[in-house]
Design an enzyme around this catalytic site. Structure first.
Site, PDB file in Angstrom:
ATOM      1  N   GLU A   1     -19.276 -50.403 -85.168  1.00  0.00           N
ATOM      2  CA  GLU A   1     -18.651 -51.305 -84.212  1.00  0.00           C
ATOM      3  C   GLU A   1     -19.103 -52.761 -84.345  1.00  0.00           C
ATOM      4  OE1 GLU A   1     -17.556 -48.128 -80.681  1.00  0.00           O
ATOM      5  OE2 GLU A   1     -18.929 -49.774 -80.219  1.00  0.00           O
TER       6      GLU A   1
ATOM      7  N   GLU B   1     -15.360 -41.886 -83.089  1.00  0.00           N
ATOM      8  CA  GLU B   1     -15.682 -41.763 -81.663  1.00  0.00           C
ATOM      9  C   GLU B   1     -14.395 -41.774 -80.860  1.00  0.00           C
ATOM     10  OE1 GLU B   1     -18.478 -44.466 -79.855  1.00  0.00           O
ATOM     11  OE2 GLU B   1     -19.825 -44.422 -81.595  1.00  0.00           O
TER      12      GLU B   1
END
Length: 466
Positions: free
Chosen positions: A159, A373
């Protein structure tokens, strides 16, 4: 009922700082989060889920409940306590034991090298705004490739956009800086260059296995059909989605992306520096990513906004308190009829389908994708060891349905990693935001399978989204 491929990986996801605990044990060096949380005085990442001691139990639960892939990260400061220099052998030995346990239970580890936890010495020197940190990260990555030969799936970063935006735009991660668009853009770029350098080292040295990057990708939709709202959505998307995908798969930034950056910077009196040599590395790496990891939880509806930047982070689950208005970009708003979680995360599974089809169309050499995720933060109710979490099951079902549709439309998605395997420490949200298949009593560290764990096991066994 929709199905998923027979060779599909049904995974669970974790991260070192959120799961391991033992932040000051085993020779581990400090990270900025340690001091940041201590100063806030609300909660700490110790003991978290105590994966440092409980990993055999957690990996055994994977096998028992049909979770055949485990996403985890190596804590950089557990290997190099200061980020560079002397190796902490106790940390190295710990991860070898974890990977051996995965092998024993037939669980495939997917290993992330950096998950929000730069060693503090490097962080205090500017983190990835400092090019010395980029060099240190590349050296650390190469050490891991040569040391942990049992690992076959690597990702460089977790991320990149949340790292940059939470540190320098929203201020909810250390160092807690707000509305610095120049530092946000510079951090994004420097981390993508570091990613490219690591990809090139991995491929040039012919290390075994596969490597990619994990991006958090949240599609942006205009709040209305007005040209102003469409442009605001374009700007928000250009900074948070297109920038990352261009860097990953083009090796440069498209004219659209550069025009958006120019407009955003002019509105915020911001600047950045991209070096020519950076694009040499990025271009070389742009066709060498074995896979793209996508963390996807929500989408955003964006409307035009011409005021000063304002944000309020809903870190407690007080529904309806989030505010996101960024000067020169736009305002994220709720859409009538679109549900959201207590943390104001919009539940819009169609966004996952749209995102996957977009990547297939705009970046056709993406190779393959893992959803690394996806999951629902929820205030689980614990009743004598029974945790009925039907809203989480409903959430997973609709997202897996859209994933199945995207695969049927030709997108090469090879696996799905539910966030999270067990309940973990959740950064700025502490411990009341639970995601896990397994409920963790953080005082006793006892694990309890939730209703969703049994549902996920059945989906894994049948490859059918029930």
């Amino acid at each position: 009922m929709l199905r998923l491929p027979e060779d599909f990986i049904f995974g669970g996801a974790t991260a070192a700082y959120q799961a391991e605990g033992a932040t000051k044990k085993g020779g581990k060096g400090p990270v900025a989060w340690d001091e940041f949380l201590e100063k806030q005085g609300r909660f700490l990442a110790d003991p978290a889920s105590d994966f440092y001691h409980q990993y055999p139990q957690d990996i055994a639960l994977c096998k028992k409940f049909g979770v055949n892939g485990l996403r985890l990260s190596i804590a950089w400061s557990r290997i190099f306590p200061d980020g560079t220099g002397e190796v902490n052998q106790e940390g190295v030995d710990f991860y070898h034991k974890v990977f051996a346990e995965c092998e024993k239970e037939g669980v495939l580890p997917f290993v992330t090298l950096h998950h929000f936890d730069t060693p503090k010495r490097l962080f205090d020197q500017g983190d990835f705004l400092n090019r010395d940190t980029m060099d240190a990260f590349v050296s650390y990555a190469q050490f891991c490739f040569e040391e942990f030969t049992e690992v076959r799936y690597w990702s460089t970063f977790n991320e990149i956009y949340p790292v940059a935006s939470n540190q320098y735009l929203l201020g909810v991660f250390p160092p807690g800086i707000r509305f610095n668009l120049g530092s946000t853009i510079q951090c994004l770029h420097n981390m993508m260059v570091a990613h490219a350098r690591v990809i090139n080292i991995f491929k040039d040295n012919k290390y075994p296995g596969e490597i990619g990057v994990v991006h958090s990708l949240e599609p942006k939709y205009p709040a209305s059909d007005s040209e102003e709202d469409k442009h605001a959505a374009f700007l928000d998307d250009a900074l948070s989605v297109r920038f990352l995908l261009d860097a990953t798969y083009l090796g440069h930034y498209s004219d659209e992306t550069m025009q958006a950056l120019k407009e955003i910077c002019e509105a915020n009196d911001a600047s950045y520096t991209f070096l020519d040599e950076d694009f040499t590395e990025m271009e070389k790496a742009s066709h060498r990513n074995d896979y793209l990891g996508i963390n996807h939880y929500q989408c955003h509806f964006v409307k035009a906004y011409d005021g000063e930047s304002q944000v309020h982070h809903n870190g407690t689950g007080d529904k309806g308190t989030s505010v996101y208005k960024i000067k020169g970009i736009g305002e994220r708003v709720y859409k009538e009829g679109v549900p959201r979680t207590d943390w104001d995360w919009i539940i819009y599974p169609e966004g996952m389908y749209d995102l996957l089809l977009r990547i297939q169309k705009e970046y056709p050499h993406y190779n393959k994708i893992y959803i690394t995720e996806n999951g629902m933060g929820y205030k689980d109710e614990f009743e004598d060891g029974i945790i009925m979490d039907k809203p989480r099951i409903d959430y997973l079902r609709v997202y897996l349905n859209e994933l199945s549709k995207a695969i049927s439309a030709g997108v090469n998605v090879k696996g799905y990693f539910l966030w999270s395997l067990m309940d973990v420490f959740s950064w700025s949200n502490g411990y009341n935001k639970r995601y896990g298949l397994f409920y963790v009593d953080f005082e006793t560290q006892k694990r309890y399978p939730k209703e969703s764990a049994y549902w996920y096991k059945l989906v894994s066994e049948t490859k059918t989204i029930i």
